[in-house]
Design a protein around this motif. Structure first.
Motif, short mmCIF file in Angstrom:
data_model
loop_
_atom_site.label_atom_id
_atom_site.label_comp_id
_atom_site.label_asym_id
_atom_site.label_seq_id
_atom_site.Cartn_x
_atom_site.Cartn_y
_atom_site.Cartn_z
N ASP A 88 -2.06 8.30 0.38
CA ASP A 88 -2.93 8.77 1.46
C ASP A 88 -4.17 7.88 1.53
OD1 ASP A 88 -4.63 10.16 3.15
OD2 ASP A 88 -4.14 12.12 2.31
N SER A 89 -4.42 7.31 2.69
CA SER A 89 -5.55 6.38 2.85
C SER A 89 -6.90 7.07 2.76
CB SER A 89 -5.43 5.64 4.19
OG SER A 89 -5.46 6.57 5.27
N SER A 90 -6.92 8.41 2.82
CA SER A 90 -8.19 9.14 2.71
C SER A 90 -8.59 9.39 1.25
CB SER A 90 -8.09 10.48 3.44
OG SER A 90 -7.18 11.35 2.78
N GLU A 96 0.83 -1.20 0.00
CA GLU A 96 0.00 0.00 0.00
C GLU A 96 0.86 1.25 0.00
OE1 GLU A 96 -3.20 2.28 2.94
OE2 GLU A 96 -2.99 0.09 3.04
N HIS A 114 -13.47 0.71 1.86
CA HIS A 114 -14.03 1.44 0.73
C HIS A 114 -15.28 0.73 0.20
CE1 HIS A 114 -10.55 4.20 0.02
NE2 HIS A 114 -9.93 3.26 0.71
N ARG A 131 -5.04 6.27 -3.07
CA ARG A 131 -4.55 5.24 -2.15
C ARG A 131 -4.31 3.99 -3.02
NH1 ARG A 131 -8.00 2.02 2.55
NH2 ARG A 131 -6.22 0.87 3.43
N LEU A 170 -9.51 4.76 -3.63
CA LEU A 170 -8.73 3.52 -3.73
C LEU A 170 -8.50 3.14 -5.19
CD1 LEU A 170 -7.50 0.92 -2.49
CD2 LEU A 170 -9.83 -0.06 -2.52
N LEU A 191 -10.75 -2.99 3.13
CA LEU A 191 -9.87 -1.82 3.12
C LEU A 191 -10.61 -0.54 3.49
CD1 LEU A 191 -7.79 -2.61 -0.11
CD2 LEU A 191 -6.94 -2.64 2.25
#
Length: 341
Positions: free
Chosen positions: A78-80, A75, A148, A109, A83, A146
């Protein structure tokens, strides 16, 4: 589909499996005769992963349990952010997306997964564990696990086959779908059974149905198969160092068995003719120098999906995201910008 047709295809498939397996055995025998004092399977087992596989520029290595199986993924970003999920093909793993990871991780992400049976993901026993229904559910559950509801799905080869089935079964989990050097399972087998061109291009598919022999052939001479398959004369986008990363995983004793089980579990004598009209932006790209997929399959894909766009990547072969990363990255970015994704 009539019983006569199915029986005819059954006979043809098994005859071709025997033919291509005989050719494989002949190749193995010739190799042994030419090098009588060398064990072709005495490969060097690498216990330490090549440095490229642990390079932090590609992201963080993580594990997750979905669909009763543990998957490994890398990964980055930025996880925000939205995806962007990458599905590799055969014989690959997450590393085949290295050029895309570093290109897209500023805006998305990015997650590149080792599908079941590959790399550091779990490898369940048995051919039936690799039926496409399980492979699709792995990815559907991975998206949700994840955090999403939807993703941009970018896929190649077998990853593309799985991605098409996911789009057909669960279109609601996709913002957009990009398929490289691949197509749907139904189109693939329609082409195999309807055209001599695709049947010849898919000769390896028939051979891969056989037990043991494909593994022996692919692991000979320090996995020389990978060198001949991926290295492209005159291009440096795939290097010998990259090939060593593939040999690290596929050089293990049963490294090829689970990936080959994808072919064994999903071989078919028939196909469906459904039309899928859900509004999911869909891009299909095939390389100009594609060796394994007929370019005519692009027209057939248009008969199955109402929103599909097709294109050809010039001067590229099958492993286009590695061979021509700049072209592929631009292709993907332009497509997503068109739909403001």
């Amino acid at each position: 589909m009539s019983v006569v047709t199915i029986c005819h295809r059954f006979v043809v498939a098994n005859a071709l499996t025997l033919l291509y397996t005989a050719k494989a055995l002949l190749g193995i025998l010739i190799n042994i005769v030419i090098n009588p004092f060398k064990n072709p399977w005495a490969n060097k087992l690498n216990l330490v992963p090549p440095s490229n596989l642990t390079d932090p520029k590609y992201g963080v290595h993580k594990y997750i349990k979905v669909n009763d199986i543990k998957l490994h993924y890398v990964e980055s970003g930025d996880s925000s952010k939205p995806l962007m999920l990458f599905l590799h093909g055969f014989p690959e793993f997450w590393y085949s997306w290295r050029h895309q990871i570093v290109h897209f991780n500023k805006d998305y992400r990015v997650v590149a997964v080792d599908m079941r049976g590959y790399g550091d993901s779990e490898k369940p026993d048995g051919v039936s564990s690799y039926k496409i229904e399980y492979l699709v559910d792995d990815i559907k559950e991975l998206i949700r696990a994840l955090g999403h509801e939807k993703c941009i799905l970018v896929s190649h080869d077998w990853g593309g086959v799985i991605a098409c089935k996911l789009r057909e079964t669960y279109p609601e989990v996709l913002h957009a779908l990009i398929v490289l050097s691949s197509g749907s399972k139904d189109v693939w087998f329609r082409q195999i059974w309807s055209t001599n061109e695709q049947r010849k291009k898919s000769g390896y598919v028939f051979m891969f149905r056989a037990p043991i022999i494909p593994e022996l052939l692919l692991q000979m001479n320090n996995l020389q198969y990978l060198d001949s398959l991926m290295l492209v004369k005159g291009k440096d986008t795939i290097t010998k160092e990259d090939i060593e990363c593939y040999k690290y995983w596929f050089g293990k004793q049963t490294g090829f068995t689970a990936p080959l089980n994808y072919y064994r579990a999903n071989f078919s004598y028939s196909w469906e003719e459904n039309l899928y009209g859900e509004n999911v932006p869909f891009l299909l790209a095939i390389g100009e120098n594609e060796k394994y997929i007929s370019h005519s399959s692009q027209d057939l894909m248009k008969t199955r999906y109402t929103t599909i766009e097709t294109t050809t990547v010039e001067k590229s072969g099958h492993f286009m995201q590695q061979e021509e990363p700049e072209k592929v990255n631009k292709l993907v970015r332009d497509f997503l910008q068109k739909y403001k994704l």
